[in-house]
Design an enzyme around this catalytic site. Structure first.
Site, mmCIF file in Angstrom:
data_model
loop_
_atom_site.group_PDB
_atom_site.id
_atom_site.type_symbol
_atom_site.label_atom_id
_atom_site.label_comp_id
_atom_site.label_asym_id
_atom_site.label_seq_id
_atom_site.Cartn_x
_atom_site.Cartn_y
_atom_site.Cartn_z
ATOM 1 N N LYS A 45 4.678 -1.699 8.601
ATOM 2 C CA LYS A 45 3.348 -1.200 8.221
ATOM 3 C C LYS A 45 2.284 -2.247 8.568
ATOM 4 C CE LYS A 45 4.024 -2.923 3.505
ATOM 5 N NZ LYS A 45 4.520 -2.554 2.163
ATOM 6 N N TYR A 268 -22.924 -24.908 6.771
ATOM 7 C CA TYR A 268 -23.761 -24.323 5.727
ATOM 8 C C TYR A 268 -23.630 -25.091 4.421
ATOM 9 C CZ TYR A 268 -24.419 -20.202 8.689
ATOM 10 O OH TYR A 268 -24.740 -19.365 9.706
HETATM 11 C C1 LIG Z 1 5.774 -3.083 1.967
HETATM 12 C C2 LIG Z 1 6.926 -2.405 1.379
HETATM 13 C C3 LIG Z 1 8.213 -2.888 1.615
HETATM 14 C C4 LIG Z 1 8.481 -4.190 2.327
HETATM 15 O O1 LIG Z 1 8.178 -5.252 1.435
HETATM 16 P P1 LIG Z 1 8.376 -6.771 1.875
HETATM 17 O O2 LIG Z 1 8.279 -7.546 0.620
HETATM 18 O O3 LIG Z 1 7.255 -7.044 2.811
HETATM 19 O O4 LIG Z 1 9.684 -6.867 2.536
HETATM 20 C C5 LIG Z 1 9.275 -2.147 1.124
HETATM 21 N N1 LIG Z 1 9.075 -1.003 0.441
HETATM 22 C C6 LIG Z 1 7.841 -0.520 0.191
HETATM 23 C C7 LIG Z 1 7.694 0.743 -0.560
HETATM 24 C C8 LIG Z 1 6.731 -1.203 0.639
HETATM 25 O O5 LIG Z 1 5.510 -0.726 0.374
#
Ligand SMILES: *Cc1c(COP(=O)(O)O)cnc(C)c1O
Length: 374
Positions: A45, A268
């Site tokens: 993702k 800044y």
């Molecule tokens: C993002 C996510 C994962 C992966 O999590 P990590 O800690 O990055 O391995 C697994 N399951 C769900 C539902 C997620 O949203």
């Protein structure tokens, strides 16, 4: 920690570049496989946690991941379009589940409520592959315990009518980062209960999955049939217990260098004042590119094997580096972060300097930064 050797690319000049290192993803999958016999779902993702979803997915699948996971069906379709053929699960559907798109692309969907599943059972034109998402303690999505029976009953009717096929049962661990199996025990018990109920309803034994990276690395009781690993693919262990391989390197060329006397305020607010005569080099990356403005005075970058501090506030498009007595010509490459060790800061270093987690650093690199693959 053993390092994957990927020679830093030294460029005389060039735009700010985020380079993804697939060899590190490969090594991370190998490290995960050594810890679990369960199937690995590679979660890509948010554009593969900023590393390029297709690049990370290809490396992970080549290294033995059997599934891919995304947030949306749209992300899953992009993986299919790139030729990735393994099963893909998408678990968040802000405007309802697009059953047609999911079926057309051969994408599984997680259903986390009676309403969501009810819509599929009522309207799906062809059989949708679903994973029943049960809430195992996150309270972020997933069906609450009191509605499991209703959800499973509906799934039973939907499967009979060939509107859905239940191919998975999914939970998520809220406390796995503690690296304490006792903290995960209630969620594991909940999953077992959901699995029993699914089986009792005649839905067979669909693949059960609960653990993300932390659970995978620290608690084998959470592995079940499949583990969903995202952060670990790109070198982040949220439990902080296992050294993984950083999978990206951010470099930027020095734009120009100026010699200034002692007592010169920089940036800044004049928050930084040189305490001696120094050279100041400008790098063309700022908070719009994902360099955290809230980073502490410890923040620094590597130039030719040495660490130099970020001087003063991070600007929108630029940072200033104090290289002291050394004068680096324009075009000299600086490494903002990378897996190299030594003077090169890691993503974890930047997270510490900014008071955040490594995830926000790697997902925050802006669109102006050129992408490349080693
Ligand atoms: C993002 C996510 C994962 C992966 O999590 P990590 O800690 O990055 O391995 C697994 N399951 C769900 C539902 C997620 O949203």
């Amino acid at each position: 920690m053993n390092r994957v050797s990927v020679a830093p690319q030294r460029r005389a000049s060039g735009a700010p570049t985020l380079q993804t290192l697939p060899v590190a993803v490969t090594a991370n999958v190998a490290r995960i496989r050594a810890r679990t016999p369960s199937t690995i779902m590679a979660v890509v993702k948010a554009d593969g946690y900023g590393h390029g979803a297709v690049t990370v997915a290809r490396a992970a699948v080549a290294a033995g991941a059997g599934w891919l996971g995304t947030t949306s069906v749209a992300e899953a379709r992009a993986l299919r379009a790139a030729g990735l053929a393994v099963p893909i699960l998408a678990w968040l559907h802000p405007s309802g589940i697009d059953a047609e798109a999911a079926v057309a692309a051969g994408v599984d969907v997680a259903v986390g409520s009676v309403d969501e599943l009810g819509a599929l059972v009522a309207h799906a034109a062809s059989t949708v592959r679903v994973h029943l998402h049960v809430d195992t303690g996150m309270s972020r999505g997933g069906c609450r315990r009191r509605q499991w029976d209703e959800l499973i009953g509906l799934a039973q009717r939907g499967q009979r009518a060939r509107r859905v096929r239940v191919v998975g049962v999914m939970g998520h661990l809220p406390l796995a980062d503690r690296a304490d199996p006792a903290a995960n025990a209630p969620a594991v018990a909940g999953m077992r209960e959901a699995q029993r109920a699914v089986r009792a309803a005649g839905l067979g034994s669909p693949v059960a999955h609960l653990a993300a990276t932390s659970g995978t690395l620290t608690d084998s009781a959470t592995h079940l049939g499949m583990v969903r690993v995202g952060a670990g693919l790109v070198g982040i262990d949220p439990s902080g217990t296992v050294a993984m391989h950083g999978a990206s390197r951010l470099t930027a060329p020095i734009v120009h260098t100026t010699a200034v006397p002692a007592g010169t305020p920089v940036g800044y607010g004049g928050a930084y004042v040189t305490d001696r005569a120094a050279h100041l080099s400008v790098l063309p990356v700022g908070y719009a590119d994902g360099i955290p403005r809230e980073c502490s005075p410890q923040a620094g970058v590597e130039i030719r094997g040495r660490r130099f501090p970020v001087a003063g506030r991070v600007s929108m498009d630029q940072i200033v580096i104090d290289t002291g007595a050394l004068c680096f010509p324009a075009g000299t490459s600086a490494t903002v972060f990378g897996p190299d060790g030594g003077a090169v800061p890691s993503v974890q270093d930047w997270a510490r300097w900014a008071g955040t987690i490594p995830h926000t650093i790697v997902t925050g690199i802006g669109p102006r930064v050129r992408r490349s693959t080693a």
